[in-house]
Scaffold this motif. Structure first.
Motif, mmCIF file in Angstrom:
data_model
loop_
_atom_site.group_PDB
_atom_site.id
_atom_site.type_symbol
_atom_site.label_atom_id
_atom_site.label_comp_id
_atom_site.label_asym_id
_atom_site.label_seq_id
_atom_site.Cartn_x
_atom_site.Cartn_y
_atom_site.Cartn_z
ATOM 1 N N TYR A 1 -6.109 7.217 13.763
ATOM 2 C CA TYR A 1 -5.202 8.017 13.362
ATOM 3 C C TYR A 1 -4.046 6.890 12.966
ATOM 4 N N LEU A 2 -3.912 5.951 13.994
ATOM 5 C CA LEU A 2 -3.019 4.778 13.536
ATOM 6 C C LEU A 2 -3.189 4.154 12.222
ATOM 7 N N SER A 3 -4.578 3.774 11.985
ATOM 8 C CA SER A 3 -5.076 3.075 10.931
ATOM 9 C C SER A 3 -4.803 3.925 9.642
ATOM 10 N N ILE A 4 -4.715 5.259 9.835
ATOM 11 C CA ILE A 4 -4.197 6.192 8.539
ATOM 12 C C ILE A 4 -2.837 6.080 8.455
ATOM 13 N N LEU A 5 -1.974 6.061 9.407
ATOM 14 C CA LEU A 5 -0.365 5.970 9.483
ATOM 15 C C LEU A 5 -0.208 4.447 8.992
ATOM 16 N N SER A 6 -0.840 3.448 9.172
ATOM 17 C CA SER A 6 -0.565 2.185 8.884
ATOM 18 C C SER A 6 -0.620 2.084 7.386
ATOM 19 N N LEU A 7 -1.956 2.689 7.052
ATOM 20 C CA LEU A 7 -1.950 2.677 5.551
ATOM 21 C C LEU A 7 -1.186 3.492 4.575
ATOM 22 N N LYS A 8 -0.659 4.428 5.260
ATOM 23 C CA LYS A 8 0.174 5.393 4.421
ATOM 24 C C LYS A 8 1.753 4.718 4.350
ATOM 25 N N ASP A 9 2.032 3.783 5.623
ATOM 26 C CA ASP A 9 3.215 3.131 5.424
ATOM 27 C C ASP A 9 2.906 1.826 4.266
ATOM 28 N N MET A 10 1.885 1.404 4.225
ATOM 29 C CA MET A 10 1.493 0.543 3.300
ATOM 30 C C MET A 10 1.534 0.901 1.857
ATOM 31 N N LEU A 11 1.145 2.205 1.919
ATOM 32 C CA LEU A 11 1.181 2.953 0.647
ATOM 33 C C LEU A 11 2.537 3.042 0.214
ATOM 34 N N LYS A 12 3.374 3.439 0.880
ATOM 35 C CA LYS A 12 4.900 3.449 0.826
ATOM 36 C C LYS A 12 5.397 2.222 0.199
ATOM 37 N N ALA A 13 5.118 1.093 1.022
ATOM 38 C CA ALA A 13 5.546 0.016 0.700
ATOM 39 C C ALA A 13 5.017 -0.538 -0.794
ATOM 40 N N GLN A 14 3.951 -0.178 -1.309
ATOM 41 C CA GLN A 14 3.232 -0.568 -2.389
ATOM 42 C C GLN A 14 3.778 0.243 -3.556
ATOM 43 N N SER B 1 6.967 1.371 -3.534
ATOM 44 C CA SER B 1 8.218 0.890 -3.748
ATOM 45 C C SER B 1 7.978 -0.706 -4.477
ATOM 46 N N TYR B 2 7.017 -1.317 -4.238
ATOM 47 C CA TYR B 2 6.796 -2.451 -4.856
ATOM 48 C C TYR B 2 6.630 -2.332 -6.539
ATOM 49 N N ILE B 3 5.894 -1.294 -6.504
ATOM 50 C CA ILE B 3 5.318 -0.954 -8.207
ATOM 51 C C ILE B 3 6.748 -0.398 -8.709
ATOM 52 N N GLU C 1 -0.221 -3.724 -13.205
ATOM 53 C CA GLU C 1 -1.540 -3.314 -13.130
ATOM 54 C C GLU C 1 -2.408 -3.514 -11.848
ATOM 55 N N GLU C 2 -1.993 -4.890 -11.297
ATOM 56 C CA GLU C 2 -2.643 -5.391 -10.132
ATOM 57 C C GLU C 2 -2.122 -4.516 -8.923
ATOM 58 N N ALA C 3 -0.783 -4.201 -8.871
ATOM 59 C CA ALA C 3 -0.209 -3.313 -7.986
ATOM 60 C C ALA C 3 -0.834 -2.102 -7.895
ATOM 61 N N LYS C 4 -0.978 -1.417 -9.176
ATOM 62 C CA LYS C 4 -1.589 -0.043 -9.205
ATOM 63 C C LYS C 4 -3.029 -0.084 -8.761
ATOM 64 N N ALA C 5 -3.833 -1.062 -9.021
ATOM 65 C CA ALA C 5 -5.105 -0.916 -8.438
ATOM 66 C C ALA C 5 -5.131 -1.389 -6.749
ATOM 67 N N SER C 6 -4.193 -1.969 -6.438
ATOM 68 C CA SER C 6 -3.978 -2.149 -4.917
ATOM 69 C C SER C 6 -3.830 -0.857 -4.396
ATOM 70 N N LYS C 7 -3.122 0.023 -5.024
ATOM 71 C CA LYS C 7 -2.502 1.261 -4.457
ATOM 72 C C LYS C 7 -3.558 2.153 -4.502
#
Length: 426
Positions: free
Chosen positions: A142-155, A157-159, A191-197
């Motif tokens: 559950y925490l891993s999913i939340l962590s990745l969701k926050d990572m996704l938000k950051a990604q 924002s970065y894009i 493009e690199e950021a989109k691939a990471s997303k």
């Protein structure tokens, strides 16, 4: 547009909270259901041990052919002297009820009942540990999913920042203020950021599938949880004091107790065995002289005793095996306590490390964000290159990701300590 807005507002209603998933899993997970079958088995064996004290009632039947005629029932001396006609037959059929029960087994039955009682307690303790492990795994995923969701938000924002930068550069390229190579480099980073997303999105789906398998139902969305990152931490000694109350130690104590009962059960042959046998039935046969069927009532009660003089070392060998098993159980308990101490020290160290990492990451993020703002101004004033600005953006994203990771690592380590101390299931 209104329908889309209503759907968006209703989406959180379909999210699953951590407690909801845990409660559902504890009731419906196949892992728990399988573990609970061992409790059912132990209860049945416990019941079987108690019922064995009542013996057995059997319906018995037989047919015997003899080379010379026999009487249907044993004859007392008075019948032989009376001159009364005696029915005899070469073919005798018998049917009746036979009841047998052990009156004394050298306390073997008593010890067997105690062994099954211990086995039931062992099964309950093991189910509790299975629940703790399941809850910890659910929390971790559950925490891993939340962590990745926050990572996704950051990604995301970065894009958005990169897209804004790319549009600005493109505009300035048209005006001749910036070189075309700057636009190409910005586009490459997008493009690199989109691939990471996409990689993050894929990992979220994988973790959701794993969580669904653990819980026992499909998990589409998860709700965020709130927690504070604090330095407070119980001491190792205060946690070890509670060790004897933990199921992992209780299991070792039960194994020692079980070994003691097995030793006592193995000593049963030092006592005589006493059994009761009762029979009531009828013997049927066709009289050999008058060709007529007849029958006789037969009943019998017998008590027999058996005392073993020697079994040539079999019993003593079993006793020694049980004593070795007891020694192994004691060694296992001592090792379990050492393992528990190691796990507590490890968990506390991980919590301290993740706490320090979180504070350091937070400071680094603030500094890199400030550096990014400065680099943006410098680039606008042609005081730095596009590489400097893109590097500053990347460092800010990396710092933010580290904050997210260290925050959730801290909570995971807290959950791990709860798992060790069996505090996950409330």
């Amino acid at each position: 547009m209104k329908k889309v807005l209503i759907l968006f507002l209703c989406m959180p209603l379909f999210s699953s909270s951590l407690n909801e998933l845990i409660n559902y899993a504890l009731k419906n997970s196949n892992i728990i259901k399988k573990a609970k079958t061992q409790i059912d088995v132990s209860k049945l064996k416990q019941k079987e041990s108690h019922l064995k004290r009542y013996g057995e009632l059997d319906l018995v039947a037989s047919y015997n052919h003899y080379n010379i005629e026999r009487t249907l029932a044993p004859l007392p001396p008075s019948a032989m002297k009376s001159g009364k006609y005696i029915i005899t037959s070469k073919n005798i059929y018998s049917v009746g009820l036979n009841y047998s029960v052990a009156l004394f087994t050298g306390f073997a039955q008593t010890q067997d009942i105690k062994i099954q009682d211990i086995a039931k307690s062992l099964a309950n303790a093991k189910v509790s540990l299975t629940k703790e492990e399941l809850v910890y795994n659910i929390k971790s995923l559950y925490l891993s999913i939340l962590s990745l969701k926050d990572m996704l938000k950051a990604q995301n924002s970065y894009i958005r920042v990169l897209n804004k930068l790319q549009r600005q550069i493109s505009y300035e390229v048209k005006l001749g203020k910036k070189a075309e190579i700057d636009e190409i480099k910005a586009q490459a980073d997008i493009e690199e950021a989109k691939a990471s997303k996409e990689e993050i999105v894929a990992n979220i789906e994988i973790l959701k599938a794993s969580l669904s398998a653990l819980v026992g139902k499909s998990v589409k969305r998860v709700s965020p949880i709130k927690f504070r990152v604090t330095k407070s931490l119980p001491s190792t000694n205060s946690l070890l004091v509670k060790a004897n109350r933990l199921n992992k130690i209780k299991i070792q104590d039960l194994n020692i107790a079980k070994s003691n009962q097995i030793i006592k059960k193995s000593q049963a042959k030092n006592y005589p065995m006493v059994n009761l046998n009762m029979y009531a039935g009828k013997n049927y046969g066709k009289d050999i002289n008058i060709d007529k069927w007849s029958n006789e009532n037969i009943s019998q009660i017998s008590i027999n005793m058996k005392y073993n003089i020697t079994d040539f070392g079999v019993s003593s060998t079993k006793i020694q095996e049980a004593k070795v098993a007891k020694l192994q159980a004691k060694i296992d308990k001592a090792q379990s306590i050492l393992e528990l101490k190691k796990d507590i020290i490890k968990a506390r160290a991980q919590i301290r490390a993740s706490y320090a990492s979180y504070l350091a990451s937070l400071k680094r993020y603030k500094l890199t964000k400030k550096a990014q703002s400065i680099e943006e101004v410098r680039y606008q004033n042609d005081a730095s290159t596009i590489n400097d600005l893109l590097l500053a953006n990347a460092k800010t994203l990396l710092a933010r990701a580290k904050v997210i990771q260290s925050k959730y690592d801290y909570k995971k380590n807290r959950f791990y300590l709860d798992y060790i101390m069996e505090k996950g299931v409330k």
